[in-house]
Design a protein around this motif. Sequence first.
Motif, PDB file in Angstrom:
ATOM      1  N   GLN A 204     -79.140-100.401  11.126  1.00 56.63           N
ATOM      2  CA  GLN A 204     -78.175-100.942  10.165  1.00 56.63           C
ATOM      3  C   GLN A 204     -78.404-100.330   8.786  1.00 56.63           C
ATOM      4  N   MET A 208     -75.713 -97.883   6.782  1.00 55.96           N
ATOM      5  CA  MET A 208     -75.212 -98.226   5.462  1.00 55.96           C
ATOM      6  C   MET A 208     -75.610 -97.185   4.419  1.00 55.96           C
ATOM      7  N   ALA A 209     -76.806 -96.611   4.569  1.00 55.97           N
ATOM      8  CA  ALA A 209     -77.257 -95.583   3.628  1.00 55.97           C
ATOM      9  C   ALA A 209     -76.386 -94.334   3.728  1.00 55.97           C
ATOM     10  N   ALA A 211     -73.193 -94.349   4.893  1.00 52.30           N
ATOM     11  CA  ALA A 211     -71.854 -94.730   4.440  1.00 52.30           C
ATOM     12  C   ALA A 211     -71.758 -94.800   2.919  1.00 52.30           C
ATOM     13  N   SER A 212     -72.841 -95.199   2.256  1.00 50.05           N
ATOM     14  CA  SER A 212     -72.815 -95.338   0.797  1.00 50.05           C
ATOM     15  C   SER A 212     -73.049 -94.017   0.078  1.00 50.05           C
ATOM     16  N   GLY A 213     -73.475 -93.004   0.835  1.00 51.38           N
ATOM     17  CA  GLY A 213     -73.788 -91.729   0.207  1.00 51.38           C
ATOM     18  C   GLY A 213     -75.233 -91.608  -0.231  1.00 51.38           C
ATOM     19  N   PHE A 214     -76.039 -92.649  -0.003  1.00 53.52           N
ATOM     20  CA  PHE A 214     -77.451 -92.599  -0.389  1.00 53.52           C
ATOM     21  C   PHE A 214     -78.230 -91.624   0.487  1.00 53.52           C
ATOM     22  N   ASP A 216     -78.060 -88.387   3.169  1.00 54.34           N
ATOM     23  CA  ASP A 216     -77.300 -87.264   3.726  1.00 54.34           C
ATOM     24  C   ASP A 216     -77.720 -87.083   5.179  1.00 54.34           C
ATOM     25  N   LEU A 248     -77.776-107.471   4.204  1.00 56.75           N
ATOM     26  CA  LEU A 248     -77.147-106.152   4.231  1.00 56.75           C
ATOM     27  C   LEU A 248     -75.675-106.259   4.610  1.00 56.75           C
ATOM     28  N   PHE A 251     -73.316-107.199   1.827  1.00 59.41           N
ATOM     29  CA  PHE A 251     -72.958-106.148   0.878  1.00 59.41           C
ATOM     30  C   PHE A 251     -71.687-105.411   1.305  1.00 59.41           C
ATOM     31  N   GLN A 252     -71.382-105.464   2.601  1.00 57.65           N
ATOM     32  CA  GLN A 252     -70.218-104.761   3.118  1.00 57.65           C
ATOM     33  C   GLN A 252     -68.952-105.604   3.068  1.00 57.65           C
ATOM     34  N   ARG A 253     -69.097-106.903   2.844  1.00 58.21           N
ATOM     35  CA  ARG A 253     -67.922-107.769   2.774  1.00 58.21           C
ATOM     36  C   ARG A 253     -68.080-108.749   1.607  1.00 58.21           C
TER      37      ARG A 253
END
Length: 263
Positions: A204, A208-209, A211-214, A216, A248, A251-253
């Motif tokens: 997870q 999320m990392a 998807a957020s761009g944190f 690569d 976590l 943070f997405q909703r």
Amino acid sequence: MDSNPSTPLTPDAFGRVHIVLVRPSHPGNIGAAARAMKTMGFARLVLVAPKALPDAQAEAMASGATDVLAAAETVATLPAALAGVTLALALTSRRRDLATAPLWAREGAAELARLAVTGSEVALVFGNETTGLSNEELAFCNRWAMIPANPAYASLNLAAAVQVLCYELRLGIEAAQGAVSPAPTFSPVGMPATHEEIEGLLAQIEGMAVASGFLDPERPGRLMLRLRRLFARAGLEREEVNILRGLLASFQRPTGKRYHQGA
């Protein structure tokens, strides 16, 4: 050689111990490991991608432990072998980069024994005879240990290493049983998180990392390895994993609510 144990076997505790052989290449070693296990009262053998099995040589080396060999579970990956396990102790003879703090075999076996006696599934993990465990495989294990062998020649046969650790684990279980009477009943709160629960949390976080761009995904570096080491040190409980996963997910909703502290 026959033995007379000082205390009777307790199938529940011994049955919670998984002996995991990762990519064993020689069938004779598998059979000899099964025999080593049975002499110490253990019977749950798990084989990860064995090169050859069933095999006549494995049966011959198992001698009177062919029942352990016949009941062995075969899986494709180490994560599959660790399903349901709370603590996995890997055996290796060399220091690894970003690994958790090492233990001696006796310390590691005692830690596994305490958990097995109090109701948790645990695993001893051994690597391939030639190459041992890869860094990736080692990262799936919570802790790792070494046998205090001759530093000038520390190479043990696979079955010999299994014998040493099973002996230490038997002593640990017997000692832990003397300290735990009766065994406590656990509620869901406070139960150690299992391997797959922690893997779910890591997956997870990774998703999320990315998807957020944190993170690569083309150049992930060692972020996930460092997080594995962090969680291994922390000894997460099931409820803690659930809290982190829920946090976590929140943070997405976003709910639109804002909380702040004021006078």
